[in-house]
Design a protein around this motif. Structure first.
Motif, mmCIF file in Angstrom:
data_model
loop_
_atom_site.group_PDB
_atom_site.id
_atom_site.type_symbol
_atom_site.label_atom_id
_atom_site.label_comp_id
_atom_site.label_asym_id
_atom_site.label_seq_id
_atom_site.Cartn_x
_atom_site.Cartn_y
_atom_site.Cartn_z
ATOM 1 N N GLY A 65 26.939 38.554 1.131
ATOM 2 C CA GLY A 65 26.898 38.513 2.271
ATOM 3 C C GLY A 65 25.319 38.733 3.183
ATOM 4 N N GLY A 66 25.482 40.010 3.561
ATOM 5 C CA GLY A 66 24.488 40.574 3.783
ATOM 6 C C GLY A 66 23.268 40.998 2.777
ATOM 7 N N ARG A 67 24.594 41.994 1.794
ATOM 8 C CA ARG A 67 23.002 42.000 0.586
ATOM 9 C C ARG A 67 22.393 40.374 0.122
ATOM 10 N NH1 ARG A 67 27.039 43.474 -4.618
ATOM 11 N NH2 ARG A 67 25.188 44.922 -5.990
ATOM 12 N N ALA A 68 23.212 39.830 -0.029
ATOM 13 C CA ALA A 68 22.140 38.470 -0.011
ATOM 14 C C ALA A 68 20.046 38.619 1.054
ATOM 15 C CB ALA A 68 22.600 37.099 0.108
ATOM 16 N N TYR A 69 21.053 38.738 2.060
ATOM 17 C CA TYR A 69 19.780 38.931 2.484
ATOM 18 C C TYR A 69 18.707 40.201 2.665
ATOM 19 C CZ TYR A 69 17.305 37.198 7.695
ATOM 20 O OH TYR A 69 16.342 36.861 7.948
ATOM 21 N N ALA A 70 20.151 41.365 2.138
ATOM 22 C CA ALA A 70 18.928 42.582 1.724
ATOM 23 C C ALA A 70 18.313 42.210 0.563
ATOM 24 C CB ALA A 70 20.154 43.739 1.605
ATOM 25 N N ILE A 71 18.339 41.915 -0.651
ATOM 26 C CA ILE A 71 17.874 40.763 -1.805
ATOM 27 C C ILE A 71 16.489 39.865 -1.811
ATOM 28 C CG2 ILE A 71 18.554 39.720 -3.789
ATOM 29 C CD1 ILE A 71 21.050 40.222 -3.821
ATOM 30 N N LEU A 72 16.441 39.495 -0.213
ATOM 31 C CA LEU A 72 15.530 38.385 0.037
ATOM 32 C C LEU A 72 14.686 39.344 0.918
ATOM 33 C CD1 LEU A 72 14.290 36.210 0.174
ATOM 34 C CD2 LEU A 72 15.147 35.431 2.322
ATOM 35 N N LYS A 73 14.641 40.583 1.447
ATOM 36 C CA LYS A 73 14.027 41.413 2.005
ATOM 37 C C LYS A 73 13.534 42.482 0.674
ATOM 38 C CE LYS A 73 14.171 45.738 5.560
ATOM 39 N NZ LYS A 73 14.463 46.683 3.933
ATOM 40 N N LEU A 86 10.443 44.681 8.541
ATOM 41 C CA LEU A 86 10.618 42.799 8.260
ATOM 42 C C LEU A 86 12.262 42.022 8.240
ATOM 43 C CD1 LEU A 86 9.941 43.581 4.212
ATOM 44 C CD2 LEU A 86 9.370 42.201 5.817
ATOM 45 N N TYR A 87 13.502 42.716 8.818
ATOM 46 C CA TYR A 87 14.176 41.639 9.067
ATOM 47 C C TYR A 87 14.200 41.190 10.382
ATOM 48 C CZ TYR A 87 17.941 43.732 5.792
ATOM 49 O OH TYR A 87 18.504 44.130 4.910
ATOM 50 N N SER A 88 13.508 41.965 11.300
ATOM 51 C CA SER A 88 13.102 41.008 12.780
ATOM 52 C C SER A 88 12.085 39.841 12.055
ATOM 53 C CB SER A 88 12.471 42.145 13.386
ATOM 54 O OG SER A 88 12.412 41.675 14.763
ATOM 55 N N VAL A 89 11.069 40.231 11.564
ATOM 56 C CA VAL A 89 10.055 39.683 10.839
ATOM 57 C C VAL A 89 11.099 38.002 9.917
ATOM 58 C CG1 VAL A 89 7.900 39.510 9.826
ATOM 59 C CG2 VAL A 89 8.135 41.087 10.573
ATOM 60 N N MET A 90 11.285 38.442 9.322
ATOM 61 C CA MET A 90 12.016 37.291 8.646
ATOM 62 C C MET A 90 13.252 36.616 9.432
ATOM 63 S SD MET A 90 13.651 39.957 5.601
ATOM 64 C CE MET A 90 14.800 38.182 5.210
ATOM 65 N N ILE A 121 13.939 31.484 3.753
ATOM 66 C CA ILE A 121 14.781 32.915 4.179
ATOM 67 C C ILE A 121 16.100 32.163 5.017
ATOM 68 C CG2 ILE A 121 14.801 34.446 6.527
ATOM 69 C CD1 ILE A 121 12.027 34.458 5.724
ATOM 70 N N PHE A 122 15.318 30.766 5.542
ATOM 71 C CA PHE A 122 16.688 29.623 6.810
ATOM 72 C C PHE A 122 17.750 29.421 5.589
ATOM 73 C CE2 PHE A 122 18.323 25.767 7.738
ATOM 74 C CZ PHE A 122 18.612 26.708 9.834
ATOM 75 N N GLY A 123 16.949 29.533 4.451
ATOM 76 C CA GLY A 123 17.755 28.238 2.950
ATOM 77 C C GLY A 123 19.009 29.706 2.820
ATOM 78 N N THR A 124 18.549 31.325 2.727
ATOM 79 C CA THR A 124 19.602 32.037 2.490
ATOM 80 C C THR A 124 20.533 32.234 3.656
ATOM 81 O OG1 THR A 124 17.658 32.993 1.488
ATOM 82 C CG2 THR A 124 19.925 34.814 1.878
#
Length: 453
Positions: free
Chosen positions: A287-295, A312-316, A363-366
């Motif tokens: 879940g959040g792990r997917a976004y963390a991987i992208l980060k 980076l999270y805010s930028v993403m 980012i949007f796709g993830t």
């Protein structure tokens, strides 16, 4: 009156005090769960003694000069540790991410696959009894071990100086559980040689484990039986249970709703809630792990190019919000660490074209990939709903902190989205449960009406 809620998560430990009169969190403390210990490549282990020390620190922080009338406990489900005859840990905590169940066993089957075939019940790597079976088959159970339990079962026993028991919400998470009878499945256990006496007693109702008798809280405070964090999050998030669907994005992610049906599913699980009620749960490992991987990917790119990695999270999020062309989106499958049913699955990115392979599209796709995986689970099993829901409750830090992510979920589920009244939903849910178990409230509905609205 004040209720202490404790949540032992995978990466954090939270303690908070919730006032029943004000329906406010008087004090809260979240500390890093920095208890991971090294093991073999397929192991995910934490030190239970370090976890308890972190719990003590958090509890002392929030209870300083505040009286406590009841204690509720929740924590990470599926994982187990072994205890000796004195109810003391004699092994690491083998958490829900442990993958020994995916190791090869017999006839080209993994341990989890073998157990599923032998019992006819779903067994996945990370389920406590899959982990236990591996240890049993390989002689890795400590010689002085007499039982197993979850980390939060152990904490409840430690606070009350009693033998650990497990609530149905946690018992079912260990595996080999008969939902209709609401108990461990004796036939399944016997087929694979698991001694039922090694398992804790199952508590099916909203009940107390005992009263405090420990070194870091005053004596004689009612302590509720510990509950699973998925059910805790549900109880602490959803005030109107029959009209709501809960989506939670933490390390993993889940979609949940109340049901009265116990049946075989094409995806997801039926899990006990309490007092004869159930929830459907569709769970993703990323879940959040997917976004963390992208980060982490963007951090490496930034370091390579000499850029900043701050915030980076805010930028993403802002990059995803800036996307204006939705006609040719990337399709991101976020099953980066597989599923419980098929751990060999991997994520992928599709529909890559000349114009759309951009950071904002990725980012949007993830973000949408995480939402879509949960929506597909919900869509496949929505016949289990008691009634057509009108509210999407968005919980967990991933959704609480990201407005664009909530917007994506809202559009996918086509429901009005709302955030829970309180953050740290699992710990609040433990307070709801403890409020009923201790007699402060007459039932779950009255506790939720008082504490969540």
């Amino acid at each position: 009156m004040n209720i202490l809620g404790i949540d032992i998560g995978t990466t954090t430990v939270t303690a908070l005090v919730l006032s029943t009169e004000k329906s406010e969190i008087l004090k809260a403390c979240t500390l890093k769960n920095d208890s991971f210990i090294d093991g073999r490549d397929f192991e995910k282990l934490q030190d239970p003694k370090l976890i308890i020390e972190t719990v003590k620190t958090a509890v002392k922080t929030v209870t300083d000069s505040i009286s406590i009338d009841a204690v509720g406990i929740t924590g990470q489900m599926h994982g187990i540790l072994y205890l000796d005859k004195d109810n003391k840990p004699c092994s690491p905590l083998m958490i829900w991410q442990d993958e020994r169940g995916n190791e090869p066993y017999k006839n080209s089957l993994s341990y989890a696959e073998f157990l599923t075939k032998e019992t006819g019940l779903k067994a996945a790597s990370g389920f406590g009894l899959t982990t236990h079976f591996y240890n049993l088959a390989n002689g890795e159970i400590p010689e002085n071990a007499v039982m197993l339990c979850t980390i939060h079962d152990y904490l409840a026993a430690l606070l009350t100086n009693t033998k650990p028991v497990t609530h149905a919400s946690d018992g079912a998470s260990l595996g080999f559980y008969n939902l209709k009878e609401n108990c461990f499945d004796d036939d399944a256990l016997n087929k694979v040689g698991i001694d039922k006496s090694f398992l804790p007693e199952v508590i099916k109702s909203t009940a107390l484990a005992g009263k405090t008798n420990c070194d870091f809280l005053p004596d004689n405070i009612p302590v509720a039986v510990a509950i699973g964090d998925n059910q805790g999050s549900f109880l602490g998030s959803v005030a109107d249970t029959e009209n709501s669907v809960l989506v939670n994005v933490g390390t993993g992610s889940q979609v949940s709703f109340v049901t009265d049906k116990v049946t075989d599913l094409s995806c997801g699980e039926i899990r006990p809630l309490t007092d004869g009620k159930y929830i459907f749960v569709g769970a993703s490992l990323c879940g959040g792990r997917a976004y963390a991987i992208l980060k982490a990917f963007f951090e490496k790119c930034s370091e390579m190019l000499g850029g900043s990695t701050e915030g980076l999270y805010s930028v993403m999020d802002k990059k995803a919000e800036s996307l204006s062309d939705f006609s040719d989106l990337l399709t991101v499958n976020c099953q980066f660490c597989g599923t419980r049913e098929n751990p060999a699955l991997r994520g992928n990115i599709e529909n890559i074209g000349i114009e759309n392979f951009t950071p904002e599209n990725l980012i949007f796709g993830t973000l949408k990939g995480v939402s879509k995986e949960l929506f597909d689970m919900y869509e496949s099993e929505k016949a289990l709903l008691l009634k057509a829901p009108s509210m999407l409750v968005c919980s967990g830090n991933g959704l609480r902190k990201s407005e664009i992510w909530r917007k994506i979920f809202t559009e996918d589920f086509e429901m009005k989205a709302t955030l829970p009244k309180h953050s740290e939903e699992a710990a609040v849910g433990a307070c709801v449960f403890a409020g009923v178990a201790s007699g402060i409230f007459k039932d779950i509905k009255s506790a939720q009406n008082a504490l969540l609205r």
